[in-house]
Write a protein that holds these residues in place. Structure first.
Motif, PDB file in Angstrom:
ATOM      1  N   THR A  41       0.722  -1.230   0.035  1.00 16.38           N
ATOM      2  CA  THR A  41      -0.053  -0.001  -0.014  1.00 16.38           C
ATOM      3  C   THR A  41       0.904   1.296  -0.012  1.00 16.38           C
ATOM      4  O   THR A  41       1.842   1.162   0.690  1.00 16.38           O
ATOM      5  N   GLY A  75      -5.541  -8.429  -6.597  1.00 13.03           N
ATOM      6  CA  GLY A  75      -6.542  -7.550  -6.809  1.00 13.03           C
ATOM      7  C   GLY A  75      -5.675  -6.046  -6.790  1.00 13.03           C
ATOM      8  O   GLY A  75      -4.619  -6.002  -6.157  1.00 13.03           O
ATOM      9  N   SER A  77      -6.667  -1.623  -5.967  1.00 12.14           N
ATOM     10  CA  SER A  77      -7.647  -0.479  -5.499  1.00 12.14           C
ATOM     11  C   SER A  77      -6.795   0.797  -5.581  1.00 12.14           C
ATOM     12  O   SER A  77      -5.748   1.072  -5.243  1.00 12.14           O
ATOM     13  N   ASP A  79      -7.993   4.631  -4.014  1.00 12.21           N
ATOM     14  CA  ASP A  79      -8.795   5.404  -3.028  1.00 12.21           C
ATOM     15  C   ASP A  79      -8.554   6.944  -2.951  1.00 12.21           C
ATOM     16  O   ASP A  79      -7.308   7.294  -2.744  1.00 12.21           O
ATOM     17  N   SER A  88     -13.484   5.930  -4.691  1.00  4.61           N
ATOM     18  CA  SER A  88     -12.661   4.645  -5.001  1.00  4.61           C
ATOM     19  C   SER A  88     -12.812   3.587  -6.105  1.00  4.61           C
ATOM     20  O   SER A  88     -14.301   3.566  -6.495  1.00  4.61           O
ATOM     21  N   LYS A  90     -12.037  -0.613  -7.537  1.00  3.52           N
ATOM     22  CA  LYS A  90     -11.224  -1.486  -6.842  1.00  3.52           C
ATOM     23  C   LYS A  90     -11.683  -2.646  -7.992  1.00  3.52           C
ATOM     24  O   LYS A  90     -12.879  -2.758  -8.668  1.00  3.52           O
ATOM     25  N   TYR A  91     -10.735  -3.573  -8.093  1.00  3.29           N
ATOM     26  CA  TYR A  91     -10.919  -4.689  -8.988  1.00  3.29           C
ATOM     27  C   TYR A  91     -10.107  -5.902  -8.420  1.00  3.29           C
ATOM     28  O   TYR A  91      -9.014  -5.463  -7.878  1.00  3.29           O
ATOM     29  N   TRP A  92     -10.861  -7.137  -8.339  1.00  2.00           N
ATOM     30  CA  TRP A  92     -10.149  -8.123  -8.028  1.00  2.00           C
ATOM     31  C   TRP A  92     -10.701  -9.775  -8.796  1.00  2.00           C
ATOM     32  O   TRP A  92     -11.786  -9.471  -9.450  1.00  2.00           O
ATOM     33  N   TYR A 113     -15.685  -6.014  -9.926  1.00  2.00           N
ATOM     34  CA  TYR A 113     -15.383  -4.457 -10.079  1.00  2.00           C
ATOM     35  C   TYR A 113     -16.412  -3.680  -9.182  1.00  2.00           C
ATOM     36  O   TYR A 113     -17.525  -4.008  -9.125  1.00  2.00           O
TER      37      TYR A 113
END
Length: 317
Positions: A41, A75, A77, A79, A88, A90-92, A113
């Motif tokens: 992160t 994944g 992200s 933000d 935000s 996000k994808y995983w 998504y």
């Protein structure tokens, strides 16, 4: 294990962190079970001068004797959590053979998504502390790109008043593709197929700082091939600083082609705060679906800052 690095240069604060997870063994005795994963992160509170920003990535790989080759998940992200705008993305991806021995996964074999954004102004009228204009989207597909479910959440009204009271209105288009029959209530089974419907929510609540506070929620609109109404209520009364009484409940009424159902769940809780270190809480609940009455009573005593003693009693009829 987590590692962190903080760098400060020309009043710009940035922080990077990394984490690692690893497991070995299987509670069911299946051989060759292992899992290893990590995340990284990067975040800063000075993007564009004074804005928050976060970038995160993660990945997990696992194995077990007899497991298929697609047994990883990963994944990413982005933000942007700030007072006026909070956005935000996000994808995983979860492999179709991803099945941790120590843990669980809700839905393997998918791409997922999400895109969420909120505009949160603080107007100077009607005694409103802050408005939240929300737009949230989620989409799940199989690994071939065929959609499995989606949900759009829109809040044209979500107001917090200076008193702490709040009001909210929501519009929620939803879709589900069922590959197998789905039982939503005893004897009420939804056939496989693709379903699209729209639900609405009205909600109002009073500030929890009041001696008596309450919240009422009404969901209504479509549900698969029919309609569903849900009324949810909560209330709390603090007759004395050491005593809290709470009431909760939900009534659901579904009218579907597969059949109708009505269910009610009602509960009450009494909490005694005898001291900052000693509390006793007792909760009772009844539901018409299982026709059962249950109680849960818990005593918590903080013996020291590093030690807690719990005594819990459950009883069901």
């Amino acid at each position: 294990a987590r590692l962190g690095v903080v760098r400060v240069k020309q009043n710009v604060l940035a922080e990077s962190s990394m984490g690692v997870i690893a497991t070995a063994g299987d509670p069911r005795g299946r051989a060759g079970s292992w899992l290893i994963g990590g995340d990284a992160t990067y975040q800063t509170s000075r993007m564009g001068g004074d804005k928050n920003f976060l970038l995160g990535v993660w990945g997990i790989a696992m194995g077990r004797d007899g497991l298929g080759p697609d047994s990883s998940a990963y994944g990413v992200s982005l933000d942007y959590p700030n007072d006026l705008w909070d956005t935000s993305v996000k994808y995983w991806r979860v492999g179709r053979d991803f099945d941790p021995s120590l843990g669980f996964v809700a839905r393997p074999g998918v791409h997922a998504y999400t895109f969420n954004t909120e505009y949160k102004p603080r107007p100077d009228f009607w005694n409103i502390r802050q408005m939240f204009f929300e737009f949230r989207n989620s989409l799940v597909t199989d690994l071939g790109g065929q959609w499995e479910s989606y949900r759009v959440w829109v809040a044209p009204v979500n107001w917090r008043f200076e008193s702490g009271d709040r009001a909210e209105v929501n519009w929620v288009p939803t879709g589900e593709h069922l590959a197998a029959p789905f039982e939503v209530a005893p004897g009420v089974v939804i056939r496989p197929g693709s379903y699209h419907w729209t639900r609405y929510r009205l909600e109002a609540g009073s500030a929890s700082k009041r001696r008596f506070s309450a919240q009422l929620t009404w969901w209504f609109g479509g549900f698969y091939e029919g309609t569903l109404h849900q009324v949810i209520w909560t209330a709390a009364w603090n007759p004395a600083p050491l005593v809290t009484l709470e009431l909760t409940g939900e009534y659901d009424a579904g009218r579907l082609e597969a059949g109708d159902f009505d269910t009610t769940v009602a509960g009450a809780r009494v909490r005694l705060n005898l001291s900052p270190d000693l509390t006793i809480a007792s909760y009772v609940q009844y539901d018409t679906l299982s026709r059962s009455f249950g109680t849960n009573t818990r005593l918590r005593w903080t013996v020291s800052p590093a030690s807690d003693l719990f005594v819990i009693y459950n009883h069901n009829v």
